[in-house]
Design an enzyme around this catalytic site. Structure first.
Site, PDB file in Angstrom:
ATOM      1  CB  ALA A 109      27.963  22.109  41.258  1.00  0.00           C
ATOM      2  CB  CYS A 163      34.735  26.854  46.042  1.00  0.00           C
ATOM      3  SG  CYS A 163      33.888  25.900  44.760  1.00  0.00           S
ATOM      4  N   GLY A 212      33.945  36.857  33.696  1.00  0.00           N
ATOM      5  CA  GLY A 212      33.775  35.433  33.985  1.00  0.00           C
ATOM      6  C   GLY A 212      32.879  34.728  32.993  1.00  0.00           C
TER       7      GLY A 212
HETATM    8  C1  LIG Z   1      32.192  27.348  35.417  1.00  0.00           C
HETATM    9  C2  LIG Z   1      32.758  28.187  36.515  1.00  0.00           C
HETATM   10  C3  LIG Z   1      33.897  27.742  37.191  1.00  0.00           C
HETATM   11  C4  LIG Z   1      34.449  28.505  38.234  1.00  0.00           C
HETATM   12  N1  LIG Z   1      35.575  28.058  38.867  1.00  0.00           N
HETATM   13  C5  LIG Z   1      36.148  28.826  39.841  1.00  0.00           C
HETATM   14  C6  LIG Z   1      37.371  28.427  40.454  1.00  0.00           C
HETATM   15  O1  LIG Z   1      37.993  27.423  40.095  1.00  0.00           O
HETATM   16  N2  LIG Z   1      37.863  29.215  41.466  1.00  0.00           N
HETATM   17  C7  LIG Z   1      37.217  30.375  41.860  1.00  0.00           C
HETATM   18  O2  LIG Z   1      37.705  31.052  42.778  1.00  0.00           O
HETATM   19  N3  LIG Z   1      36.080  30.789  41.254  1.00  0.00           N
HETATM   20  C8  LIG Z   1      35.537  30.044  40.269  1.00  0.00           C
HETATM   21  N4  LIG Z   1      34.389  30.472  39.647  1.00  0.00           N
HETATM   22  C9  LIG Z   1      33.781  31.777  40.032  1.00  0.00           C
HETATM   23  C10 LIG Z   1      34.200  32.891  39.057  1.00  0.00           C
HETATM   24  O3  LIG Z   1      35.602  33.056  39.069  1.00  0.00           O
HETATM   25  C11 LIG Z   1      33.511  34.230  39.408  1.00  0.00           C
HETATM   26  O4  LIG Z   1      33.868  34.606  40.715  1.00  0.00           O
HETATM   27  C12 LIG Z   1      31.992  34.164  39.321  1.00  0.00           C
HETATM   28  O5  LIG Z   1      31.570  33.328  38.269  1.00  0.00           O
HETATM   29  C13 LIG Z   1      31.357  35.552  39.160  1.00  0.00           C
HETATM   30  O6  LIG Z   1      31.764  36.173  37.949  1.00  0.00           O
HETATM   31  P1  LIG Z   1      30.866  36.078  36.564  1.00  0.00           P
HETATM   32  O7  LIG Z   1      29.442  36.379  36.969  1.00  0.00           O
HETATM   33  O8  LIG Z   1      31.439  37.087  35.652  1.00  0.00           O
HETATM   34  O9  LIG Z   1      31.013  34.682  36.069  1.00  0.00           O
HETATM   35  C14 LIG Z   1      33.830  29.738  38.599  1.00  0.00           C
HETATM   36  C15 LIG Z   1      32.691  30.171  37.912  1.00  0.00           C
HETATM   37  C16 LIG Z   1      32.156  29.424  36.876  1.00  0.00           C
HETATM   38  C17 LIG Z   1      30.946  29.943  36.147  1.00  0.00           C
END
Ligand SMILES: Cc1cc2nc3c(=O)[nH]c(=O)nc-3n(C[C@H](O)[C@H](O)[C@H](O)COP(=O)(O)O)c2cc1C
Length: 305
Positions: free
Chosen positions: A72, A132, A267
């Site tokens: 978060a 978000c 990610g």
């Molecule tokens: C620490 C962190 C920060 C994130 N910040 C953003 C963000 O600024 N904008 C956004 O659209 N998604 C954000 N996300 C979501 C990721 O871009 C992604 O959609 C999500 O983590 C799923 O992919 P993953 O399982 O490979 O991490 C964030 C995720 C994490 C873990």
């Protein structure tokens, strides 16, 4: 052995391969430049930017779970003008397409950030975060109410000629509704998915693990959820989908592509190995080559249901 064609087009962006990084897991780019040749990536997607600077949430902002993480962070950032001054000059020496993730607290905010980023030529596309789970205003609501969702996409579309990619929320009853709405409002692509709203509690203190109380779950735990959403959305739209959620191997990426994604984003895996995306690119190429598949495009949506 053939050398497969890995190129992918999203709107007017030409990606030389189908792999980008997920917003918020790769900073603004320069932070990772010592570890990864940024020009190897199909595109770089940077951390979320709003029209004005934003401080984000209290700490703790992250918590590790059994097969993923809760976060978060709350979208801290330098604001659109701050981003352009501080980070865009760095990208002049790179050719990798730059996708800037944007968000707002109001529909007008989304329009303002799009308008500012419509200016600089180095910004190649906007990824619009309407999903978000970690900010009180905007985000969560716009991503789950289809009328509000449309108003955000319409507003952004009216403020920029650049390709816009809409990042969908996973916690909706019918992802097809949102995917179709994005396409109808003129989006050039869709990203699926953002982290899944979630929570953890420390049993000794009985307090939530995150200062924000709830956060978003990401990493391997959410991959099957994302797979289903990509597969469903791909049935109803013609615009390309960027699949994400737990991608850490070439096989994960290939699975998303077979489900219907034209590209994927790495990610959470960046936190354990910043070179994951490059490994994924190389692995996709090897796999296509071994299977004698001429182009990655030929694999998109080929799931046999
Ligand atoms: C620490 C962190 C920060 C994130 N910040 C953003 C963000 O600024 N904008 C956004 O659209 N998604 C954000 N996300 C979501 C990721 O871009 C992604 O959609 C999500 O983590 C799923 O992919 P993953 O399982 O490979 O991490 C964030 C995720 C994490 C873990």
């Amino acid at each position: 052995m053939n050398i497969p064609d890995l190129k992918v087009k999203i709107g007017s962006i030409e990606m030389k391969n189908p792999v980008t990084v997920a917003s918020g897991t790769f900073g603004y780019g320069p932070e990772y430049a010592d570890y990864v040749d940024l020009d190897r990536l199909g595109a770089i997607t940077v951390k979320g930017i709003s029209a004005e600077p934003h401080v984000g949430n209290e700490t703790p902002r992250t918590f590790e779970t059994a097969s993923g993480m809760l976060n978060a962070i709350g979208l801290p950032g330098p604001g659109a003008n701050g981003f352009c001054e501080k980070y865009l000059p760095f990208f002049e020496s790179y050719s990798v397409p730059l996708i800037v993730n944007v968000w707002g607290k109001t529909v007008e905010d989304y329009g303002r950030v799009a308008e500012i980023l419509d200016g600089p030529a180095r910004v190649n596309a906007l990824e619009v975060n309407v999903s978000c789970p970690n900010v009180k205003e905007g985000g969560a609501l716009y991503g789950t109410d289809v009328d509000l969702f449309r108003s955000v996409v319409d507003e952004v579309r009216s403020k920029t000629e650049k390709p816009i990619i809409i990042k969908l929320a996973p916690n909706v009853a019918n992802i097809k509704l949102f995917a179709k709405a994005a396409e109808a409002c003129g989006a050039d692509g869709i990203s699926i998915m953002n982290s899944y709203p979630a929570m953890g509690i420390d049993i000794e203190t009985r307090k939530p693990q995150l200062a924000n109380r709830t956060g978003g779950l990401s990493g391997p735990a959410i991959k099957p959820i994302a797979m289903k959403l990509v597969w469903e959305a791909a049935q109803v739209v013609d615009i390309p989908i960027i699949g994400m959620g737990g991608v850490s191997t070439p096989e994960d990426a290939l699975e998303f592509i077979i489900a219907g994604a034209s590209a994927v984003a790495v990610g959470t895996a960046n936190f354990t190995d910043p070179s994951t995306a490059v490994r994924v690119i190389d692995g996709i190429e090897r796999w296509l080559s071994a299977k004698n598949i001429a182009s990655v495009d030929d694999l998109v949506g080929t799931v046999k249901t």
